[in-house]
Design a protein around this motif. Structure first.
Motif, PDB file in Angstrom:
ATOM      1  N   ARG A 132      18.458  34.882  68.021  1.00 17.77           N
ATOM      2  CA  ARG A 132      17.839  35.773  67.036  1.00 17.77           C
ATOM      3  C   ARG A 132      18.492  35.584  65.670  1.00 17.77           C
ATOM      4  NH1 ARG A 132      16.741  41.466  70.145  1.00 17.77           N
ATOM      5  NH2 ARG A 132      16.029  40.580  72.136  1.00 17.77           N
TER       6      ARG A 132
ATOM      7  N   VAL B 196      17.855  47.032  58.450  1.00 20.79           N
ATOM      8  CA  VAL B 196      18.598  47.882  59.362  1.00 20.79           C
ATOM      9  C   VAL B 196      18.370  49.348  58.985  1.00 20.79           C
ATOM     10  CG1 VAL B 196      20.674  47.703  57.947  1.00 20.79           C
ATOM     11  CG2 VAL B 196      20.872  48.368  60.318  1.00 20.79           C
ATOM     12  N   LYS B 197      18.153  50.192  59.985  1.00 16.97           N
ATOM     13  CA  LYS B 197      17.929  51.600  59.726  1.00 16.97           C
ATOM     14  C   LYS B 197      19.229  52.232  59.206  1.00 16.97           C
ATOM     15  CE  LYS B 197      14.340  52.095  63.239  1.00 16.97           C
ATOM     16  NZ  LYS B 197      13.928  52.787  64.489  1.00 16.97           N
TER      17      LYS B 197
ATOM     18  N   ASN C 101      17.808  40.317  62.646  1.00 16.48           N
ATOM     19  CA  ASN C 101      17.415  40.934  63.919  1.00 16.48           C
ATOM     20  C   ASN C 101      18.649  41.434  64.674  1.00 16.48           C
ATOM     21  OD1 ASN C 101      16.848  40.717  66.984  1.00 16.48           O
ATOM     22  ND2 ASN C 101      14.797  40.770  66.095  1.00 16.48           N
ATOM     23  N   THR C 102      19.707  40.640  64.682  1.00 15.14           N
ATOM     24  CA  THR C 102      20.931  41.069  65.365  1.00 15.14           C
ATOM     25  C   THR C 102      21.692  42.108  64.538  1.00 15.14           C
ATOM     26  OG1 THR C 102      22.317  39.355  64.352  1.00 15.14           O
ATOM     27  CG2 THR C 102      21.184  38.784  66.401  1.00 15.14           C
ATOM     28  N   ARG C 103      21.371  42.171  63.244  1.00 16.65           N
ATOM     29  CA  ARG C 103      22.061  43.057  62.300  1.00 16.65           C
ATOM     30  C   ARG C 103      23.549  42.741  62.243  1.00 16.65           C
ATOM     31  NH1 ARG C 103      20.029  48.897  63.991  1.00 16.65           N
ATOM     32  NH2 ARG C 103      19.975  47.938  66.064  1.00 16.65           N
TER      33      ARG C 103
ATOM     34  N   ARG D   8      26.224  42.993  71.055  1.00 16.21           N
ATOM     35  CA  ARG D   8      25.052  43.686  71.602  1.00 16.21           C
ATOM     36  C   ARG D   8      24.793  44.960  70.796  1.00 16.21           C
ATOM     37  NH1 ARG D   8      23.640  41.687  76.684  1.00 16.21           N
ATOM     38  NH2 ARG D   8      25.122  40.141  77.458  1.00 16.21           N
ATOM     39  N   ARG D   9      24.213  44.763  69.616  1.00 16.93           N
ATOM     40  CA  ARG D   9      23.922  45.912  68.766  1.00 16.93           C
ATOM     41  C   ARG D   9      22.608  46.570  69.171  1.00 16.93           C
ATOM     42  NH1 ARG D   9      25.459  45.681  62.370  1.00 16.93           N
ATOM     43  NH2 ARG D   9      25.642  47.923  62.066  1.00 16.93           N
ATOM     44  N   THR D  10      21.774  45.844  69.886  1.00 20.08           N
ATOM     45  CA  THR D  10      20.542  46.404  70.427  1.00 20.08           C
ATOM     46  C   THR D  10      20.528  46.205  71.939  1.00 20.08           C
ATOM     47  OG1 THR D  10      19.362  44.327  70.015  1.00 20.08           O
ATOM     48  CG2 THR D  10      19.240  46.005  68.303  1.00 20.08           C
ATOM     49  N   ASP D  11      19.843  47.079  72.639  1.00 19.50           N
ATOM     50  CA  ASP D  11      19.888  47.097  74.111  1.00 19.50           C
ATOM     51  C   ASP D  11      19.129  45.951  74.762  1.00 19.50           C
ATOM     52  OD1 ASP D  11      21.412  49.396  74.030  1.00 19.50           O
ATOM     53  OD2 ASP D  11      19.670  50.734  74.160  1.00 19.50           O
ATOM     54  N   ASP D  12      18.202  45.317  74.025  1.00 20.68           N
ATOM     55  CA  ASP D  12      17.339  44.316  74.655  1.00 20.68           C
ATOM     56  C   ASP D  12      17.884  42.892  74.560  1.00 20.68           C
ATOM     57  OD1 ASP D  12      17.013  44.166  71.911  1.00 20.68           O
ATOM     58  OD2 ASP D  12      14.875  43.688  72.011  1.00 20.68           O
TER      59      ASP D  12
ATOM     60  N   THR E 189      22.221  34.630  70.974  1.00 18.68           N
ATOM     61  CA  THR E 189      21.133  35.573  71.274  1.00 18.68           C
ATOM     62  C   THR E 189      19.755  34.994  70.967  1.00 18.68           C
ATOM     63  OG1 THR E 189      21.211  36.584  69.073  1.00 18.68           O
ATOM     64  CG2 THR E 189      22.631  37.541  70.774  1.00 18.68           C
TER      65      THR E 189
END
Length: 463
Positions: A67, A461-462, A71-73, A82-86, A65
């Motif tokens: 990252r 991470v939130k 960032n990828t968590r 794919r933990r984030t959509d972007d 990625t």
């Protein structure tokens, strides 16, 4: 010297698992690795290359990625790709730009989370030989298996052909894929070949064990933990001992180190089959070759077995790039690099636009001039506990400069410093003494603290 960027370069992307810099081309004369050594003579070897985390899944997700783990968590073995959509993966970006992308073997780790390892997003065809576990890699032969003459539960020594194991069959399938590409020269390809070795179990065919004289295999050179080391920097070598005490005898240690060397030479032979076919088909004239390992490995150093730390043996990895035509040949560069840098480097070489969010830096300046500097520092991290549920308690962040390795263990919630480590690689490349608490190194610690803080400003991470 210039490197000409062109859209039609092919890419052969070779990954391996748990490989230290124990290779002939990295200066280890004991190791039999002629094919990887030849690749180093044809390209640029990065002598100071580092992974982002010494664990399969987070390291590979970071590479793919572009990252960092924060960032990828992804800090464990179960986080999805794919933990984030972007997210746009490296092969996905090649696929979007007209490349045929194919995965043979272990490229991503977490097939069990993402089904078929990110198909069809990353790959033009469904991946093969990418699923299972390392313990599933049992020999497949016709008839009765020969006797196992290995001496520990982590090793096997059988007189079987290469293709009895995953990596022999992966090499075979990669050769077949290259043959298919040679019949379609108008279609550029991105072929990812992921070998499972030298990861446990150390079960290379017998002929690779026979390449090494047991009497010449050195003992562990620094088997004790560093002086003044914080306890949190160490771990229980769970991959080997599963929470049980380390009861390895001297003969066990020698057997494991022998088995690891055999596994490295087995891996090298499979890499050689793929590279030989690339040349036979004359695809090497227009194919970039990238060779990398997801992280290093401890073989008793610092009292540790396996990975999962921020020490040099875990974080440092073999990394070679060979560019056809005008690329540098046979150069060993001391320029600092991260596996994170693979993504933007390949895109620049192939004239492909970089998507947003990429955190690595292109190493093309170093491929042009081995004395160039792209990174003045590189970063690795690892959580504690190693295998957590929900979130880690503490994260260890490590910065490596040309001279120093400095690590801060931070409370995951408050970001308060729990402990520190500092090693001087000019005088102590075995990392045997932690200097972080010595007053004479206070300025060094403060400077490296600032570098580290600048690299880890990513929000947590939130929760």
């Amino acid at each position: 010297m210039t490197i000409k960027a062109q859209e039609k370069y092919n890419v052969l992307f070779i990954a391996c698992d748990d490989l230290r810099t124990d290779l002939g081309c990295y200066g280890n004369d004991l190791v039999k690795s002629p094919h990887i050594d030849q690749l180093a003579r044809e390209g640029v070897l990065f002598d100071k290359a580092y992974c982002q985390q010494a664990l399969c899944a987070p390291s590979r997700i970071s590479v793919m990625t572009g990252r960092r783990p924060d960032n990828t968590r992804s800090w464990n073995l179960t986080a999805p790709i794919r933990r984030t959509d972007d997210v746009v993966t490296l092969p996905e970006q090649f696929k979007k730009n007209g490349y045929f992308t194919q995965d043979i073997g272990k490229i991503y780790h977490n097939w069990h989370v993402d089904g078929h390892a990110d198909y069809p997003e990353s790959w033009s065809v469904e991946p093969v030989m990418h699923y299972g576990t390392h313990n599933d890699d049992v020999p497949q032969v016709r008839g009765k298996l020969p006797e196992n003459t290995a001496g520990t539960k982590w090793t096997k020594r059988l007189d079987v052909p290469d293709e009895a194991y995953y990596d022999g069959r992966i090499a075979q399938k990669a050769v077949e894929a290259l043959q298919g590409f040679s019949g379609n020269p108008g279609q550029p390809f991105f072929l990812a070949v992921g070998f499972w070795k030298p990861h446990l179990p150390f079960n290379a065919p017998e002929k690779y064990w026979d390449m090494y004289d047991k009497d010449l295999i050195p003992a562990v050179y620094n088997g004790d933990p560093p002086k003044r080391i914080p306890e949190i920097a160490l771990h229980d070598s769970w991959e080997f001992f599963r929470g049980e005490p380390n009861t390895l005898s001297e003969s066990d240690v020698l057997e494991l180190r022998h088995g690891y060397l055999a596994a490295v030479s087995f891996l090298d032979a499979q890499v050689g089959k793929v590279l030989s076919e690339l040349k036979r088909l004359q695809l090497d004239k227009n194919t970039i070759v990238v060779f990398w390992s997801d992280h290093g490995f401890q073989l008793g150093e610092h009292s540790l077995w396996g990975k999962n730390s921020n020490f040099e043996n875990d974080a440092r990895v073999p990394f070679i790039i060979s560019v056809p035509g005008e690329g540098m040949k046979g150069h060993k560069t001391g320029s600092l690099a991260e596996l994170l840098d693979i993504y933007p480097t390949l895109l620049e070489l192939c004239g492909i636009e970089e998507p947003e969010g990429i955190q690595g830096k292109s190493l093309v300046p170093v491929l042009k001039d081995g004395n160039a500097t792209v990174n003045d520092a590189v970063f690795t991290q690892h959580p504690r506990p190693m295998y957590y549920k929900g979130k880690p308690d503490v994260m260890g962040y490590s910065v490596r400069t040309d001279r120093w390795r400095y690590t801060e263990w931070l409370d995951f919630d408050t970001r308060e410093i729990v402990d520190r480590e500092l090693y001087d690689h000019y005088y102590d490349d075995k990392e045997s003494i932690n200097l972080a608490r010595e007053k004479r190194f206070r300025k060094v610690v403060d400077e490296l603290h600032r570098k580290l803080q600048g690299a880890i400003v990513e929000p947590l991470v939130k929760r």
